[in-house]
Design an enzyme around this catalytic site. Structure first.
Site: not given
Length: 472
Positions: A252-254, A256
């Site tokens: 997920s984006k969170r 990296g």
RNA sequence: GGCCCGUUCGUCUAUCGGUUAGGACUCCAGGUUUUCAACCUGGCAAGAGGGGUUCAACUCCCCUACGGGUCACCA
């Protein structure tokens, strides 16, 4: 023998996710390997999540990375349109059969009521499922209300049945029907949900293998049921293992960068990215790790797809990118590095010098822009600290530096062996050797005591500039 | 929580019942370069646990544990 056809079906929510890239790549490779077709279909059935320019974005990323489609928004094809939002009529035609056969029914429940039963069931620790409130409405009543009330169309999941299907990577998967909700097929706004649209389109487009992420595994029974209701032959299902964060949760984006564009911007080569991602959840069975796309197309096989999820390890990506930077043709790497040098206002018009600079820098980096920092001393006036100057001004250093300035100036062409000879000569003439010899030279030429070796330095700088720098 | 899927070095992975469990990344050491990097060599490091089946199990079966996914009028 029917044709092999696969598809990548993203929703256009902004950018291409590396997980999406891996899914697209495996589809692409499989199609190439078996001589099948690869379709791009845009799943834009959620009006609320529409993002302007997302499709163009997706297309351009695929373009940069070298993955192409046989059918899709840009190349067209006989099964279009390839935007689901342009296929509403098609879905309406097929929902009718479901309604007529009693495998689907209209539902007039408000989202408030739905929300309420959900919280109630959650409170009782039950699975939050629709209570089928509208299932038993009489046909005439339903018909009447459909004229002036908003409604959705739900799928009627059979009672007490075990839905069994065979996944190419996991084998037999069985899920009891009691676990499955009466899924909404058509939303209030008349658009289909993913579950319905994807089944209708996959069939109509002749998709033989549905290759997608493992997150779809639990909803596959809904899809197989739909195929049954519609009287259609099932495609093969291939659920790919998930790409994971370092903590093993779904990538997920969170945690990296997750957009392919981000990696491209940071100076990762498309080839390296593809190479890296290909080895996440698949392997060739031997020890080879560096692959061109063409090689992957040749070696790929669904049989060697892994079951377990794979952590996206940036360290290994960096290493692999470094391998590509070092092994690609120097002209190509130079071309990729160019913009960064220009942006730093460096005069790289001397191509011979620039290529030499890049050759030196590429050995020291993992990504393209990093080459700049290793090259600055070749293009800018050197700056020396107090201690640097102290070292340079020492008697011994001056002896070395002057000797070299003088000798170098004697001719314009110096080969590497000749430079090495000059080193020997210096030792003989001055008695200075080791650190005392190399540090002042490198400092004068490069501005640091650590860096490229002396022959390389002179090769890049050229004799004239070297002589100039040695006169300090 | 229900259901589903998964589980070999820290990470990516090989192994289709018999191997000193192999390779790669990372890290460490050495070599090369009288520096750095690159490169080469070597090293550390793994079958979640428990039961079976079998002459033999990382490999097949069951249980447990752990991890993940999924339970929307999002895909």
């Amino acid at each position: 023998m029917s044709e092999i056809k696969v598809r990548f079906a993203p929703s256009p929510t902004g950018y291409l996710h590396v997980g999406g890239l891996r899914t697209a790549l495996f589809n692409f490779l499989y199609a190439k390997k078996v001589g099948g077709k690869f379709v791009l279909r845009i799943e834009d059935t959620d009006q609320k999540r529409k993002v302007e320019g997302a499709t163009e974005n997706l297309l351009s990323t695929f373009d940069k990375i070298g993955i192409s489609f046989d059918e899709g928004p840009t190349q067209g094809g006989e099964n279009g349109p390839y935007f689901q939002s342009q296929r509403l009529e098609i879905y309406k035609n097929h929902i009718k059969k479901l309604l007529d056969d009693g495998n689907a029914y209209p539902c007039f429940c408000s989202s408030e009521r739905l929300e309420q039963i959900r919280t109630e069931k959650m409170a009782k620790k039950e699975t939050p499922k629709y209570d089928r409130h509208c299932l038993n409405l009489s046909k005439s009543e339903a018909q009447e209300r459909m004229k002036h009330e908003p409604f959705v169309i739900r799928m009627k999941i059979p009672d007490d049945e075990e839905i069994v299907f065979f996944d190419v990577v996991r084998g037999r998967v069985a899920i009891p029907t009691a676990e499955i909700d009466d899924q909404v097929l058509i939303k209030t706004d008349g658009f289909p949900t993913y579950h319905f649209a994807n089944v209708v389109d996959d069939f109509l487009m002749g998709i033989s293998h549905v290759i997608r992420g493992e997150e779809w595994l639990p909803s596959t029974p809904k899809h197989t049921l739909l195929y049954r209701f519609l009287g259609w032959k099932l495609p093969k299902f291939v659920h790919l293992p998930l790409l994971l964060n370092p903590d093993k949760s779904k990538l997920s984006k969170r945690q990296g960068d997750v957009a392919v564009e981000d990696y491209l911007k940071k100076g990762y080569l498309p080839e390296a990215l593809l190479n890296f991602v290909a080895l996440l959840g698949w392997n060739p069975g031997d020890n080879q790790e560096i692959f061109s796309l063409a090689e992957l197309e040749q070696k790929f096989s669904l049989k060697r797809v892994q079951k377990g999820g794979a952590v996206f390890d940036i360290e290994k990506l960096k290493w692999m990118n470094g391998q590509w930077i070092r092994n690609e043709k120097i002209e190509k790497i130079a071309e990729l590095g160019k913009p960064y040098f220009l942006e730093a206002n460096l005069d790289i018009s001397d191509n011979r010098k620039f290529l030499a600079v890049i050759e030196n820098a590429r050995k020291r980096v993992d990504t393209i822009p990093e080459m700049l920092e290793h090259s600055l001393p070749f293009y800018r006036d050197l700056e020396f600290s107090e201690t640097d100057l102290e070292l340079l001004k020492s008697e011994s250093s001056q002896k070395v530096v002057k000797f070299w300035a003088e000798k170098l100036a004697e001719k314009t062409n110096w080969s590497e062996p000749e430079i090495k000879n000059l080193v020997k000569e210096t030792i003989e003439e001055t008695g200075i050797k080791g650190k005392d010899l190399f540090f002042p030279l490198r400092l004068a030429l490069f501005g640091a005591t650590q860096g490229p070796d002396i022959p390389a330095l002179i090769e890049i700088l050229g004799v004239a500039e070297s002589v100039k720098r040695l006169k300090i």
